[in-house]
Write an enzyme that holds these catalytic residues in place. Sequence first.
Site, short mmCIF file in Angstrom:
data_model
loop_
_atom_site.label_atom_id
_atom_site.label_comp_id
_atom_site.label_asym_id
_atom_site.label_seq_id
_atom_site.Cartn_x
_atom_site.Cartn_y
_atom_site.Cartn_z
N LYS A 125 34.76 -10.32 12.30
CA LYS A 125 33.52 -10.85 11.46
C LYS A 125 32.35 -9.62 11.75
O LYS A 125 32.50 -8.91 12.66
CB LYS A 125 32.89 -11.88 11.91
CG LYS A 125 32.02 -12.74 10.77
CD LYS A 125 32.90 -13.32 9.73
CE LYS A 125 31.98 -14.03 8.76
NZ LYS A 125 32.69 -14.99 8.03
N1 GLU Z 1 33.15 -14.89 4.50
C1 GLU Z 1 34.22 -15.52 4.13
C2 GLU Z 1 34.87 -16.52 5.15
O1 GLU Z 1 34.18 -16.91 5.93
C3 GLU Z 1 35.41 -14.84 3.50
C4 GLU Z 1 36.05 -13.77 4.46
C5 GLU Z 1 37.14 -12.92 3.93
O2 GLU Z 1 37.17 -12.99 2.48
O3 GLU Z 1 37.43 -11.99 4.33
O4 GLU Z 1 35.84 -17.18 5.05
#
Ligand code: GLU
Length: 426
Positions: free
Chosen positions: A116
């Site tokens: 993240k």
């Molecule tokens: N931000 C989204 C999540 O928390 C998507 C992450 C992604 O598609 O890599 O799942």
Amino acid sequence: MTSHVIPSYLSGDALGPWGVFLQQIDRVTPYLGELAFWIESLKRPKRILIVDVPIKMDDGSVAHFEGYRVQHNTSRGPGKGGVRFHQGVTLSEVMALAGWMTIKNAAIGVPFGGAKGGVRVDTRGLSLAELERVTRRYTSEIGFLIGPDKDIPAPDVNTNERVMAWMMDTYSVNQGRTSTGVVTGKPISLGGSLGRHDATGRGVFVVGQAAALKQGVSIPGARVCVQGFGNVGAIAARCFADAGAKVTTVQDVSGTIHNPRGLDVRKLIEMQLAGQHIVEYRDADRITDDEFWSVESEFLVPAALEQQITAANAGRIRTRILLEGANGPTTPEADDILNANGVLVVPDVLANAGGVTVSYFEWVQDFSSYFWSEEEINKRLDRIMGDAFAAISETAEREKVTLRTATYIVACKRVLAARQLRGLYP
Ligand code: GLU
């Protein structure tokens, strides 16, 4: 016996969201059998990068923002997870969000680890040109860590297709070749996938349907309360309304609106696209943000930020099914209260996994340069989410645990089995 020295940034009293993640890992450990030997690897992220993001502001001054990219685990594949732009972003938050991505990706069986990113910035105070400079400088700073086979960012809170286009372009320019697979959630014309935009909200609804069946709740006529009216909350609300449910209550940063007869969700989405706030919607009462939690419903969908449902408000919640559209909206204490009160909590790492599932499809399509129809994508999304819910539900019944613990059991076993097979180097 192994001994562990806990690094300073992983300990302390005020761990915040990362502390919640650690508690969730502790809760699952007794169910992991001999794989629990490797549990420590989930209690510390693999890599943490903190970067300075200096940009020239439109008025000629220079502003510095704090940026992060955390790769929590890469045992099952490259890092994967979104990038969040928000004034409240902290290292603890990004670490927890990366950890939840590890669990989520393993739980639904996509071949990614967890990662993240985030920038501590209030995007409301930025012009479009400043937002672009923040995005490009942040991408350059984390550029050596990301890549289609290393770590693949995606949208999250306050980042969207346009931000992903800038990220893809910046990385590609720095590499000297166009690399569409470095981020997902891109515009369709740049290698994005059909269905990605709605995927998270749609996935929330798909598991909501499965949970409703389990609880004996009928969707037509069901009352739905939604906190957060962004890409997740608004799309989930639209899916529920289209299926005949009554979205009675919606909250966003502008306030909370309520109408027991149901709100016109499509109208609310149109208003939002036109730059209006949801509180400007006419056919509803204004209630306080705190009253939101006491509204009776069949479905409650927190789809905003983490730690919204705590010991302070969990006891007042009157719903049958809590569908976590946001990441980390419920603290472990609140989880216990909800569980004791008979609320079925469908955890974030399952309920909102639709986004990363279609991100996986996008990544596969970019690699093969062959693109699927929206129908094909939605069919595969519905199947993956439905199968994951069924398998996790079965684990919950067998082990007599909550859906959250069951999701962690399934996911941690997959991650730690990969960890064990790979072994330690050197
Ligand atoms: N931000 C989204 C999540 O928390 C998507 C992450 C992604 O598609 O890599 O799942």
